[in-house]
Motif scaffolding. Structure first.
Motif, short mmCIF file in Angstrom:
data_model
loop_
_atom_site.label_atom_id
_atom_site.label_comp_id
_atom_site.label_asym_id
_atom_site.label_seq_id
_atom_site.Cartn_x
_atom_site.Cartn_y
_atom_site.Cartn_z
N GLN A 454 -18.66 70.32 -19.50
CA GLN A 454 -17.64 69.28 -19.71
C GLN A 454 -18.27 67.92 -20.01
O GLN A 454 -17.70 66.87 -19.70
N GLY A 455 -19.48 67.94 -20.59
CA GLY A 455 -20.14 66.69 -20.93
C GLY A 455 -20.63 65.91 -19.73
O GLY A 455 -20.87 64.70 -19.83
N ARG A 456 -20.78 66.58 -18.59
CA ARG A 456 -21.20 65.92 -17.36
C ARG A 456 -22.64 66.31 -17.01
O ARG A 456 -22.93 67.47 -16.77
N GLN A 457 -23.55 65.33 -16.99
CA GLN A 457 -24.93 65.57 -16.62
C GLN A 457 -25.02 65.52 -15.09
O GLN A 457 -24.97 64.46 -14.48
N MET A 458 -25.18 66.70 -14.46
CA MET A 458 -25.17 66.78 -13.01
C MET A 458 -26.43 67.39 -12.42
O MET A 458 -26.67 67.26 -11.22
N SER A 459 -27.22 68.10 -13.24
CA SER A 459 -28.42 68.73 -12.69
C SER A 459 -29.54 68.75 -13.71
O SER A 459 -29.31 68.59 -14.92
N VAL A 460 -30.76 68.94 -13.21
CA VAL A 460 -31.95 68.99 -14.07
C VAL A 460 -32.79 70.20 -13.69
O VAL A 460 -32.62 70.80 -12.62
N ASP A 461 -33.74 70.54 -14.56
CA ASP A 461 -34.60 71.70 -14.36
C ASP A 461 -35.48 71.55 -13.12
O ASP A 461 -35.82 70.42 -12.70
N TYR A 462 -35.91 72.69 -12.62
CA TYR A 462 -36.80 72.73 -11.45
C TYR A 462 -38.06 71.89 -11.67
O TYR A 462 -38.53 71.20 -10.76
N ALA A 463 -38.60 71.91 -12.88
CA ALA A 463 -39.88 71.25 -13.14
C ALA A 463 -39.84 69.75 -12.86
O ALA A 463 -40.87 69.16 -12.51
N LYS A 464 -38.67 69.11 -12.96
CA LYS A 464 -38.61 67.65 -12.83
C LYS A 464 -39.06 67.19 -11.46
O LYS A 464 -39.73 66.16 -11.32
N TYR A 465 -38.70 67.91 -10.41
CA TYR A 465 -39.08 67.50 -9.06
C TYR A 465 -39.95 68.54 -8.35
O TYR A 465 -40.06 68.53 -7.11
N ALA A 466 -40.55 69.43 -9.11
CA ALA A 466 -41.40 70.46 -8.51
C ALA A 466 -42.54 69.80 -7.74
O ALA A 466 -43.16 68.84 -8.21
N ASP A 467 -42.81 70.31 -6.55
CA ASP A 467 -43.91 69.80 -5.72
C ASP A 467 -44.60 70.99 -5.07
O ASP A 467 -44.07 71.59 -4.14
N GLU A 468 -45.77 71.33 -5.56
CA GLU A 468 -46.50 72.51 -5.09
C GLU A 468 -47.54 72.16 -4.03
O GLU A 468 -48.40 72.98 -3.70
N SER A 469 -47.45 70.96 -3.46
CA SER A 469 -48.44 70.53 -2.46
C SER A 469 -48.41 71.43 -1.23
O SER A 469 -47.38 71.55 -0.56
N LYS A 470 -49.55 72.03 -0.92
CA LYS A 470 -49.65 72.87 0.28
C LYS A 470 -49.61 72.01 1.54
O LYS A 470 -49.11 72.45 2.59
N VAL A 471 -50.15 70.81 1.46
CA VAL A 471 -50.13 69.92 2.62
C VAL A 471 -48.69 69.59 3.01
O VAL A 471 -48.30 69.70 4.17
N LYS A 472 -47.88 69.18 2.02
CA LYS A 472 -46.49 68.87 2.30
C LYS A 472 -45.72 70.11 2.77
O LYS A 472 -44.81 70.01 3.60
N TYR A 473 -46.08 71.26 2.20
CA TYR A 473 -45.41 72.49 2.62
C TYR A 473 -45.62 72.73 4.10
O TYR A 473 -44.66 73.02 4.84
N TRP A 474 -46.84 72.60 4.59
CA TRP A 474 -47.10 72.85 6.01
C TRP A 474 -46.60 71.72 6.90
O TRP A 474 -46.28 71.94 8.07
#
Length: 487
Positions: A454-474
């Motif tokens: 409906q012409g509404r920008q509400m979401s973006v792809d996973y890659a935009k905020y992907a964070d693979e940091s193991k430190v942050k994960y733990w």
């Protein structure tokens, strides 16, 4: 001389021994307090499961999005419905809301004055009908745990509204590292709203040290419910939305139910009032079914939400659809259940808040980005709500196939604090035919958000905020396990 030296040595040894004994006693008392308050009996009426009742049920959503010109638009319905319900009430209004204040933090966005709108609606209703019973239950975060005297509390009480600030002490400790000490040394120390001298983390007025000491327990009455009686029958509402000015632009969801489900919501709220040394209206309705063609609705609170969510996910069959939209996702059993569902062929989609915006301040992405990394590695499609100062504050999970659907909506994030009998929470489970309007509307909300329809920008792809940091994960894993977090 040697005699004095020996006496001095004995005194020193005795002093060290007594100090060691004292420290051991304090340590044992602290550990005993921390453990007990984590597992102590729940107050009566908490962790509640209502009856599955056939009812008219309506899905509502607040959506914030970018239009084709890149301008942010807000399409809101939930608090309009709440204000309408209050206006239609005849004898009873019971409202339980977590954030109920006008603070906006550092946000520069134009906000809707939800706190004052709700205050004015309740005051106006009481003035129009002095006989109506109006009860407002809220969380002590709004007075910063007694460090402030909110003006809207005064307005409501002066009008005759019964304002109940929830007593959180009977709840279990979600942060036992601090609460173990709190219950020994600090819980009975009074607060004084006139003596604040420390910066307020939520606003401008100064607060006391006692407010901070209470805040670190990380306890909350996180519910968002409304119950009223109208000419067309009893109505109840559960939502993820708060009457909080700083939250007024968030995306949120709600369910409105007409019928006997209100009795179960009132029963669950009476337990909170009783726990807080007050009372709230109750209602006894028969078990008769008006229309068995309607969807069935069940009221769930606290740990009962957790069990129903796990059951919903674990019962999903290959090729069934499982859509999740969530502000915070961190609970380990739910994450494992989603991965197993993906493995057995369930069509899973997860839409998350990127955990970057908090009332004008920037967040570090924990826990959602770390959980998303794990789910993405398992093959689950992930998208982020495209936030610009606001949050994807929705809490909903929808399962459906060609014939049947199940939906859970309410206040609970999928975190240990929200699901394991720490916070007070209220959700509703809806079960019925996939053609029922409530499920069509829920699907439409999710699909619009997921695919930017409906012409509404509400979401973006996973890659935009992907964070693979193991430190942050733990770090996330430790925070989830320990309770040393605000999620």
């Amino acid at each position: 001389m040697r005699i004095f030296q020996r006496i001095h040595q004995k005194i020193n040894w005795s002093g060290r021994r007594y100090m060691a004994i004292l420290l051991c006693v304090v340590a044992i008392a602290y550990l005993a307090s921390a453990i007990y308050h984590t597992v102590k009996p729940l107050p009566q009426g908490i962790n509640f499961s209502g009856k599955l009742r056939h009812a008219d049920v309506k899905f509502l959503a607040d959506k914030t999005y970018l239009d084709a010109k890149g301008q942010q638009q807000v399409d809101q319905h939930i608090f309009d419905e709440i204000l309408k319900m209050i206006d239609e009430a005849k004898t009873t209004v019971v409202v339980d809301m977590f954030l109920f204040n006008s603070e906006v933090g550092d946000s520069k966005l134009k906000q809707r004055p939800l706190m004052q709108e709700l205050t004015d609606a309740l005051v106006s209703k009481k003035r129009q009908n002095r006989q109506i019973q109006i009860v407002l239950i809220t969380d002590p975060i709004n007075s910063v745990y007694g460090g402030l005297s909110p003006e809207h509390y005064r307005q409501l009480r002066q009008a005759g509204v019964d304002v109940i600030e929830t007593n959180l002490a009977p709840l279990r400790a979600s942060n036992p590292f601090w609460s173990g000490l709190w219950y020994i040394c600090c819980q009975n120390v009074g607060n004084n709203p006139e003596k604040g001298w420390l910066p307020n983390p939520f606003g401008e007025e100064k607060i006391t040290l006692r407010s901070y000491l209470n805040l670190f327990n990380f306890k909350a009455n996180h519910r968002k419910t409304v119950v009223v009686d109208t000419d067309t029958g009893w109505k109840s509402l559960v939502t993820s939305a708060n009457p909080h000015d700083g939250s007024s632009r968030h995306s949120n969801v709600a369910l409105v139910v007409t019928g006997a489900t209100a009795a179960d919501v009132l029963q669950s709220e009476a337990a909170v009032a009783r726990m807080s040394g007050s009372s709230s209206p109750s209602l006894i309705l028969g078990d008769f079914e008006k229309d068995v063609t309607k969807p069935q609705v069940q009221v769930l609170t606290e740990g009962a939400i957790y069990q129903s969510v796990l059951k919903l996910i674990n019962s999903a069959k290959p090729k069934e659809h499982l859509d999740l939209s969530m502000f915070y996702l961190s609970e380990r059993k739910i994450i494992q259940a989603l991965k197993k569902a993906q493995d057995r062929g369930v069509v899973v989609r997860v839409l998350l808040d990127p955990n970057k915006d908090a009332f004008g301040r920037q967040k570090n992405g924990i826990p959602n980005r770390q959980v998303a990394s794990e789910l993405h590695a398992a093959g689950i499609p992930i998208r982020w709500c495209d936030t610009h100062g606001e949050q994807n504050h929705s809490k909903m999970i929808l399962k459906y196939n060609a014939q049947h659907a199940e939906l859970i909506v309410g206040s609970a994030n999928f975190t240990a604090r929200n699901l394991k009998n720490y916070n007070l929470e209220t959700d509703m489970l809806v079960v019925g035919k996939v053609q029922d309007q409530v499920f069509k509307d829920a699907q439409d909300y999710f699909n619009t958000s997921w695919s930017n329809l409906q012409g509404r920008q509400m979401s973006v792809d996973y890659a935009k905020y992907a964070d693979e940091s193991k430190v942050k994960y733990w770090i996330y894993r430790f925070m989830e396990w320990s309770g040393l977090s605000t999620f």
